[in-house]
Design a protein around this motif. Sequence first.
Motif, mmCIF file in Angstrom:
data_model
loop_
_atom_site.group_PDB
_atom_site.id
_atom_site.type_symbol
_atom_site.label_atom_id
_atom_site.label_comp_id
_atom_site.label_asym_id
_atom_site.label_seq_id
_atom_site.Cartn_x
_atom_site.Cartn_y
_atom_site.Cartn_z
ATOM 1 N N ARG A 1 0.813 -1.222 -0.012
ATOM 2 C CA ARG A 1 0.233 -0.109 -0.198
ATOM 3 C C ARG A 1 0.780 1.022 0.110
ATOM 4 O O ARG A 1 1.107 1.872 0.987
ATOM 5 C CB ARG A 1 -1.172 -0.059 1.428
ATOM 6 C CG ARG A 1 -1.523 -0.890 1.224
ATOM 7 C CD ARG A 1 -3.484 -0.485 0.187
ATOM 8 N NE ARG A 1 -3.940 -1.913 0.237
ATOM 9 C CZ ARG A 1 -3.865 -2.544 -0.664
ATOM 10 N NH1 ARG A 1 -3.454 -3.004 -1.787
ATOM 11 N NH2 ARG A 1 -5.422 -3.532 -0.467
ATOM 12 N N PRO A 2 1.431 2.143 -1.249
ATOM 13 C CA PRO A 2 2.388 2.852 -1.036
ATOM 14 C C PRO A 2 1.380 4.329 -0.413
ATOM 15 O O PRO A 2 0.524 4.420 -0.611
ATOM 16 C CB PRO A 2 2.506 2.950 -2.239
ATOM 17 C CG PRO A 2 1.350 2.370 -3.468
ATOM 18 C CD PRO A 2 1.168 1.316 -2.517
ATOM 19 N N LEU A 3 2.746 4.917 -0.065
ATOM 20 C CA LEU A 3 1.831 6.609 -0.047
ATOM 21 C C LEU A 3 1.589 7.051 -1.261
ATOM 22 O O LEU A 3 0.594 7.717 -1.283
ATOM 23 C CB LEU A 3 3.808 7.228 0.370
ATOM 24 C CG LEU A 3 3.158 8.765 1.225
ATOM 25 C CD1 LEU A 3 1.898 8.619 1.928
ATOM 26 C CD2 LEU A 3 4.348 9.457 1.434
ATOM 27 N N VAL A 4 2.004 6.664 -2.741
ATOM 28 C CA VAL A 4 2.377 7.554 -3.823
ATOM 29 C C VAL A 4 1.809 6.443 -4.601
ATOM 30 O O VAL A 4 2.914 5.453 -4.785
ATOM 31 C CB VAL A 4 3.284 8.637 -4.470
ATOM 32 C CG1 VAL A 4 2.786 9.100 -5.509
ATOM 33 C CG2 VAL A 4 3.163 9.619 -2.928
ATOM 34 N N HIS A 5 0.599 6.278 -5.322
ATOM 35 C CA HIS A 5 0.453 5.647 -6.173
ATOM 36 C C HIS A 5 1.419 5.929 -7.594
ATOM 37 O O HIS A 5 0.321 6.484 -8.907
ATOM 38 C CB HIS A 5 -1.391 4.572 -6.743
ATOM 39 C CG HIS A 5 -1.305 4.541 -5.586
ATOM 40 N ND1 HIS A 5 -2.080 2.726 -5.570
ATOM 41 C CD2 HIS A 5 -1.643 4.884 -4.264
ATOM 42 C CE1 HIS A 5 -2.616 3.374 -4.616
ATOM 43 N NE2 HIS A 5 -2.798 4.296 -3.735
ATOM 44 N N LEU A 6 2.988 5.677 -7.360
ATOM 45 C CA LEU A 6 3.646 6.281 -8.489
ATOM 46 C C LEU A 6 2.976 5.750 -10.670
ATOM 47 O O LEU A 6 2.980 6.871 -11.048
ATOM 48 C CB LEU A 6 4.771 5.448 -8.754
ATOM 49 C CG LEU A 6 5.564 6.081 -8.034
ATOM 50 C CD1 LEU A 6 6.943 5.857 -7.248
ATOM 51 C CD2 LEU A 6 5.710 7.803 -7.426
ATOM 52 N N ARG A 7 2.222 4.619 -10.382
ATOM 53 C CA ARG A 7 2.321 3.978 -11.819
ATOM 54 C C ARG A 7 0.932 5.030 -12.184
ATOM 55 O O ARG A 7 0.637 5.376 -13.546
ATOM 56 C CB ARG A 7 1.434 2.549 -11.804
ATOM 57 C CG ARG A 7 2.539 1.561 -11.448
ATOM 58 C CD ARG A 7 1.914 0.519 -12.064
ATOM 59 N NE ARG A 7 2.920 -0.819 -11.546
ATOM 60 C CZ ARG A 7 3.196 -1.279 -10.222
ATOM 61 N NH1 ARG A 7 2.616 -0.685 -8.596
ATOM 62 N NH2 ARG A 7 4.707 -2.536 -10.041
ATOM 63 N N GLU A 8 -0.243 4.763 -12.005
ATOM 64 C CA GLU A 8 -1.159 6.143 -11.945
ATOM 65 C C GLU A 8 -0.881 7.437 -12.247
ATOM 66 O O GLU A 8 -1.216 8.150 -12.838
ATOM 67 C CB GLU A 8 -2.342 5.926 -10.566
ATOM 68 C CG GLU A 8 -3.082 4.435 -10.587
ATOM 69 C CD GLU A 8 -2.406 3.801 -9.941
ATOM 70 O OE1 GLU A 8 -1.615 3.748 -9.181
ATOM 71 O OE2 GLU A 8 -2.502 2.644 -9.825
ATOM 72 N N LEU A 9 -0.282 7.935 -11.107
ATOM 73 C CA LEU A 9 0.885 9.815 -10.820
ATOM 74 C C LEU A 9 1.355 9.900 -11.944
ATOM 75 O O LEU A 9 0.958 10.906 -13.028
ATOM 76 C CB LEU A 9 1.100 9.329 -9.854
ATOM 77 C CG LEU A 9 2.003 11.127 -9.862
ATOM 78 C CD1 LEU A 9 0.553 12.049 -8.982
ATOM 79 C CD2 LEU A 9 2.721 11.254 -8.164
ATOM 80 N N ALA A 10 1.776 9.178 -12.926
ATOM 81 C CA ALA A 10 3.453 9.395 -14.400
ATOM 82 C C ALA A 10 2.056 9.016 -15.028
ATOM 83 O O ALA A 10 2.832 9.820 -15.688
ATOM 84 C CB ALA A 10 3.975 8.084 -13.915
ATOM 85 N N LEU A 11 0.931 8.768 -14.876
ATOM 86 C CA LEU A 11 0.118 8.839 -16.223
ATOM 87 C C LEU A 11 -1.505 9.496 -16.023
ATOM 88 O O LEU A 11 -1.937 9.821 -17.269
ATOM 89 C CB LEU A 11 -0.415 7.250 -16.021
ATOM 90 C CG LEU A 11 0.582 6.321 -16.982
ATOM 91 C CD1 LEU A 11 -0.481 4.658 -16.678
ATOM 92 C CD2 LEU A 11 1.356 6.636 -18.201
ATOM 93 N N ASN A 12 -1.111 10.522 -15.240
ATOM 94 C CA ASN A 12 -2.325 11.184 -14.882
ATOM 95 C C ASN A 12 -1.874 12.787 -15.255
ATOM 96 O O ASN A 12 -0.810 13.582 -14.563
ATOM 97 C CB ASN A 12 -2.205 11.175 -13.696
ATOM 98 C CG ASN A 12 -3.829 11.806 -13.023
ATOM 99 O OD1 ASN A 12 -4.207 12.892 -14.431
ATOM 100 N ND2 ASN A 12 -4.908 11.123 -12.167
ATOM 101 N N ILE A 13 -1.872 12.735 -16.424
ATOM 102 C CA ILE A 13 -1.464 14.624 -17.033
ATOM 103 C C ILE A 13 -1.908 15.611 -16.070
ATOM 104 O O ILE A 13 -1.076 16.383 -16.324
ATOM 105 C CB ILE A 13 -1.658 14.656 -18.487
ATOM 106 C CG1 ILE A 13 -0.904 15.126 -19.024
ATOM 107 C CG2 ILE A 13 -3.425 14.379 -19.028
ATOM 108 C CD1 ILE A 13 -0.589 15.996 -20.523
ATOM 109 N N ASP A 14 -3.195 15.135 -15.695
ATOM 110 C CA ASP A 14 -3.870 16.677 -15.090
ATOM 111 C C ASP A 14 -2.951 16.510 -13.050
ATOM 112 O O ASP A 14 -3.292 18.356 -13.011
ATOM 113 C CB ASP A 14 -5.134 15.650 -14.785
ATOM 114 C CG ASP A 14 -5.872 15.908 -15.985
ATOM 115 O OD1 ASP A 14 -5.938 16.849 -16.356
ATOM 116 O OD2 ASP A 14 -6.677 14.884 -16.169
#
Length: 327
Positions: free
Chosen positions: A74-87
């Motif tokens: 359970r990461p603090l930051v969901h890097l996969r989703e974050l890196a792909l979220n241009i917003d």
Amino acid sequence: MNALSPASTASPSTVASRNWSSSSTCWAFCLLLVPLTIATEAPHGYNSGYIIAMFVLGAVALVAWPFVELAVPRPLVHLRELALNIDIVVPSLIYAVDQFSTTLSYQPALQWVEVTFNYTTSNAVYFYYTQSLSNVAFSMVASVISMYTRRYKWVSFFGGCLRVLGVGLMMRYCTTGSTTAQLVIPQIIQGIGGAVVLLIINLGDAIGSAVTGTVQQNLQGLLHQYVDPVVNGNATVATRVYEGGASAAELYPQGSPVRDAISAAWSANMHQLLIGALVSGIINALMCLGMPDRQLATETQNNVTDERLGVMVDPQADPEKRVETTA
């Protein structure tokens, strides 16, 4: 677990994994930024052993952080989703770079105008806060424009261009012969640009402060370069002014050869900082073009997620035909 589940339901393993992630991030940035600040006080500057050690450990921690994020359940930051979220990614970069650019041009301005233009402390403070006042005043105008058009991309890009114009004018008039209007107007323009461009601020500010401190170390060498020939090679004058700042410069009357040399050295150092501010400002304006040109919703506060259902939605879709997916 649903992305919007209450924090109270988190398991001990979840809390532990997030603590590991948070610690890795904090140590990384602390160990990279602190040595930039204290290097001047170290016995051998950047070649001091503990300064090098902090840089190395900080870099290792920063490189390790993504792997920790990807490894924990359970990461603090969901890097996969974050890196792909241009917003999220693009506005965050814009915010950080904008603050970096602002810090380079804004932070040293107080002593610069005191030394170069002989401003009193009160007048220098007024000058220093001109940009902030302009930022606050025109942020309301930018808000009205965004509310009326329900668009933010081109408003942000326009603000980024204004930032570049303000720093460019500041560079142009970074000379002792400039008038008060030529000094103040670029600050107002930068304030207007900052009001409409700002959509991670602390990180950009911290890096900007560290870089500013590093570049300002060049001031001592510039003072010796400009002042020493005027005082027949007496190096103590430049050293005294470097250590005493504006108050030491005031010991020499405005218009005297020594004060002119001090002002020239200070302006040269300010020019170095403004080059960095200008380049980062241009990068920032271009990044504004990378933002999606979304139309802001009118019926809900959140333009990307449905907070009531905890699901991702297509913010551009017709409200009656929204495509919903689990968050």
